[in-house]
Design a protein around this motif. Structure first.
Motif, mmCIF file in Angstrom:
data_model
loop_
_atom_site.group_PDB
_atom_site.id
_atom_site.type_symbol
_atom_site.label_atom_id
_atom_site.label_comp_id
_atom_site.label_asym_id
_atom_site.label_seq_id
_atom_site.Cartn_x
_atom_site.Cartn_y
_atom_site.Cartn_z
ATOM 1 N N ILE A 103 60.192 41.875 6.978
ATOM 2 C CA ILE A 103 59.461 43.091 6.588
ATOM 3 C C ILE A 103 58.151 42.795 5.862
ATOM 4 C CG2 ILE A 103 61.599 44.443 6.437
ATOM 5 C CD1 ILE A 103 61.346 44.323 3.377
ATOM 6 N N GLY A 104 57.885 41.550 5.578
ATOM 7 C CA GLY A 104 56.651 41.180 4.882
ATOM 8 C C GLY A 104 56.908 40.886 3.412
ATOM 9 N N GLY A 105 56.109 39.981 2.884
ATOM 10 C CA GLY A 105 56.289 39.533 1.510
ATOM 11 C C GLY A 105 56.085 40.627 0.479
ATOM 12 N N TRP A 106 54.994 41.420 0.635
ATOM 13 C CA TRP A 106 54.715 42.469 -0.341
ATOM 14 C C TRP A 106 55.746 43.584 -0.286
ATOM 15 C CZ3 TRP A 106 52.188 41.155 -4.296
ATOM 16 C CH2 TRP A 106 51.149 40.225 -4.209
ATOM 17 N N ASN A 107 56.248 43.877 0.910
ATOM 18 C CA ASN A 107 57.316 44.890 1.012
ATOM 19 C C ASN A 107 58.585 44.403 0.309
ATOM 20 O OD1 ASN A 107 55.716 46.668 2.451
ATOM 21 N ND2 ASN A 107 56.400 45.880 4.445
ATOM 22 N N THR A 108 58.882 43.126 0.424
ATOM 23 C CA THR A 108 60.046 42.552 -0.244
ATOM 24 C C THR A 108 59.880 42.622 -1.764
ATOM 25 O OG1 THR A 108 60.374 41.062 1.627
ATOM 26 C CG2 THR A 108 61.508 40.509 -0.422
ATOM 27 N N VAL A 109 58.693 42.279 -2.244
ATOM 28 C CA VAL A 109 58.409 42.363 -3.684
ATOM 29 C C VAL A 109 58.535 43.814 -4.149
ATOM 30 C CG1 VAL A 109 56.608 42.092 -5.436
ATOM 31 C CG2 VAL A 109 56.982 40.287 -3.744
ATOM 32 N N ALA A 110 58.038 44.755 -3.365
ATOM 33 C CA ALA A 110 58.128 46.174 -3.728
ATOM 34 C C ALA A 110 59.589 46.620 -3.832
ATOM 35 C CB ALA A 110 57.376 47.029 -2.710
ATOM 36 N N ILE A 111 60.420 46.187 -2.897
ATOM 37 C CA ILE A 111 61.850 46.547 -2.939
ATOM 38 C C ILE A 111 62.502 45.985 -4.197
ATOM 39 C CG2 ILE A 111 64.089 46.128 -1.839
ATOM 40 C CD1 ILE A 111 62.634 46.355 0.868
ATOM 41 N N VAL A 112 62.187 44.732 -4.535
ATOM 42 C CA VAL A 112 62.758 44.108 -5.735
ATOM 43 C C VAL A 112 62.343 44.875 -6.991
ATOM 44 C CG1 VAL A 112 62.672 42.028 -7.171
ATOM 45 C CG2 VAL A 112 63.018 41.819 -4.706
ATOM 46 N N ILE A 113 61.074 45.284 -7.062
ATOM 47 C CA ILE A 113 60.584 46.026 -8.231
ATOM 48 C C ILE A 113 61.215 47.417 -8.289
ATOM 49 C CG2 ILE A 113 58.533 47.101 -9.260
ATOM 50 C CD1 ILE A 113 56.959 44.611 -8.253
ATOM 51 N N ILE A 114 61.305 48.085 -7.151
ATOM 52 C CA ILE A 114 61.894 49.432 -7.115
ATOM 53 C C ILE A 114 63.368 49.388 -7.518
ATOM 54 C CG2 ILE A 114 62.580 51.313 -5.561
ATOM 55 C CD1 ILE A 114 59.876 50.814 -4.094
ATOM 56 N N THR A 115 64.115 48.409 -7.005
ATOM 57 C CA THR A 115 65.530 48.323 -7.372
ATOM 58 C C THR A 115 65.694 48.039 -8.866
ATOM 59 O OG1 THR A 115 65.686 45.991 -6.720
ATOM 60 C CG2 THR A 115 66.362 47.646 -5.084
ATOM 61 N N ALA A 116 64.776 47.283 -9.457
ATOM 62 C CA ALA A 116 64.842 47.022 -10.900
ATOM 63 C C ALA A 116 64.643 48.313 -11.686
ATOM 64 C CB ALA A 116 63.804 45.979 -11.305
ATOM 65 N N PHE A 117 63.655 49.138 -11.296
ATOM 66 C CA PHE A 117 63.410 50.395 -11.999
ATOM 67 C C PHE A 117 64.539 51.398 -11.788
ATOM 68 C CE2 PHE A 117 58.925 49.022 -12.245
ATOM 69 C CZ PHE A 117 58.711 49.262 -13.598
ATOM 70 N N LEU A 154 71.773 41.983 -14.215
ATOM 71 C CA LEU A 154 71.739 41.666 -12.784
ATOM 72 C C LEU A 154 70.668 42.467 -12.050
ATOM 73 C CD1 LEU A 154 75.564 41.431 -11.991
ATOM 74 C CD2 LEU A 154 73.926 39.541 -12.144
ATOM 75 N N LEU A 155 70.476 43.714 -12.436
ATOM 76 C CA LEU A 155 69.521 44.562 -11.728
ATOM 77 C C LEU A 155 68.065 44.206 -12.012
ATOM 78 C CD1 LEU A 155 71.423 47.925 -11.992
ATOM 79 C CD2 LEU A 155 70.804 46.753 -9.876
ATOM 80 N N VAL A 156 67.778 43.626 -13.157
ATOM 81 C CA VAL A 156 66.397 43.218 -13.415
ATOM 82 C C VAL A 156 66.141 41.779 -12.968
ATOM 83 C CG1 VAL A 156 66.058 44.850 -15.297
ATOM 84 C CG2 VAL A 156 66.818 42.532 -15.815
ATOM 85 N N THR A 157 67.187 41.086 -12.552
ATOM 86 C CA THR A 157 67.036 39.752 -11.978
ATOM 87 C C THR A 157 66.621 39.915 -10.523
ATOM 88 O OG1 THR A 157 68.775 38.901 -13.425
ATOM 89 C CG2 THR A 157 68.224 37.582 -11.494
ATOM 90 N N PRO A 158 65.529 39.281 -10.102
ATOM 91 C CA PRO A 158 65.094 39.439 -8.706
ATOM 92 C C PRO A 158 66.128 38.891 -7.723
ATOM 93 C CG PRO A 158 63.367 38.423 -10.035
ATOM 94 C CD PRO A 158 64.599 38.455 -10.873
ATOM 95 N N GLY A 159 66.438 39.690 -6.733
ATOM 96 C CA GLY A 159 67.345 39.256 -5.681
ATOM 97 C C GLY A 159 68.192 40.396 -5.167
ATOM 98 N N PHE A 160 68.667 40.239 -3.963
ATOM 99 C CA PHE A 160 69.450 41.293 -3.319
ATOM 100 C C PHE A 160 70.932 41.189 -3.650
ATOM 101 C CE2 PHE A 160 65.712 40.944 -0.439
ATOM 102 C CZ PHE A 160 65.181 42.187 -0.713
ATOM 103 N N VAL A 161 71.460 39.982 -3.780
ATOM 104 C CA VAL A 161 72.879 39.802 -4.117
ATOM 105 C C VAL A 161 73.137 40.300 -5.544
ATOM 106 C CG1 VAL A 161 74.752 38.118 -4.398
ATOM 107 C CG2 VAL A 161 73.128 37.863 -2.516
ATOM 108 N N THR A 162 72.281 39.900 -6.486
ATOM 109 C CA THR A 162 72.454 40.360 -7.866
ATOM 110 C C THR A 162 72.277 41.872 -7.964
ATOM 111 O OG1 THR A 162 70.140 39.800 -8.332
ATOM 112 C CG2 THR A 162 71.815 38.188 -8.972
ATOM 113 N N ASP A 163 71.359 42.438 -7.183
ATOM 114 C CA ASP A 163 71.192 43.893 -7.170
ATOM 115 C C ASP A 163 72.451 44.577 -6.646
ATOM 116 O OD1 ASP A 163 68.662 43.712 -8.197
ATOM 117 O OD2 ASP A 163 67.634 44.111 -6.300
#
Length: 172
Positions: free
Chosen positions: A27-41, A84-93
């Motif tokens: 999906i692209g690097g910036w989209n991945t970063v956006a998902i990680v940031i959104i899941t943290a918030f 876990l939710l503020v740690t970057p990653g999909f498994v921890t999320d």
């Protein structure tokens, strides 16, 4: 135990990095970063909301004289979920959302209390407490400490509203 924790802290980051790279390629690097940031918030908001509700439930139980064991276990799960939710990653999320969701958190907390609650033993440092009102009391002892058996192995019914203790009058 140490080996399991080492594997967890050594293997989990490798899995997270590999997954982030694979998702980023799709999906692209910036989209991945956006998902990680959104899941943290979103996760931080959910943990805060659920934490306030859990605290209110615990206070309500304490006011009625009950021990808020379930709420304490859920509070611990919410604390872990927040990390876990503020740690970057999909498994921890994923694990963090499981620990914070109002449908799954009580079930996980109940499971933990049933399977690990009998291992918690409280000790007190002094032999007696003075209440200041002319009484001397020994520390409270639970049924579990008196029988030296885990709760689930005990044949006596457990009544959380009974507190056993001793006192000695000082004005005699």
């Amino acid at each position: 135990m140490f080996a399991k924790l080492f594997l967890l802290f050594a293997i989990l980051p490798i899995i997270e990095i590999a997954l982030l790279i694979n998702v980023g390629e799709v999906i692209g690097g910036w989209n991945t970063v956006a998902i990680v940031i959104i899941t943290a918030f979103v996760g931080a908001h959910l943990v805060r909301k659920e934490g306030v509700q859990t605290l209110a439930n615990a206070q309500l139980k304490m006011r009625s004289g009950e021990m808020p064991g379930q709420e304490m276990a859920e509070g611990l799960l919410l604390l872990i979920a927040g990390v876990l939710l503020v740690t970057p990653g999909f498994v921890t999320d994923g694990i963090g959302f499981l620990f914070s969701m109002p449908l799954t958190r009580p079930l996980i907390a109940r499971y933990l209390m049933q399977n690990f609650g009998h291992r918690v033993v409280m000790h007190h440092s002094s032999a007696h407490h003075s209440t200041g009102a002319g009484f001397q009391q020994s520390p409270f002892q639970s049924q579990q400490q008196q029988t030296q058996q885990p709760f689930r192995d005990s044949h006596k019914p457990h009544d959380s509203s009974v507190i056993e203790g001793e006192y000695q009058r000082k004005d005699d």
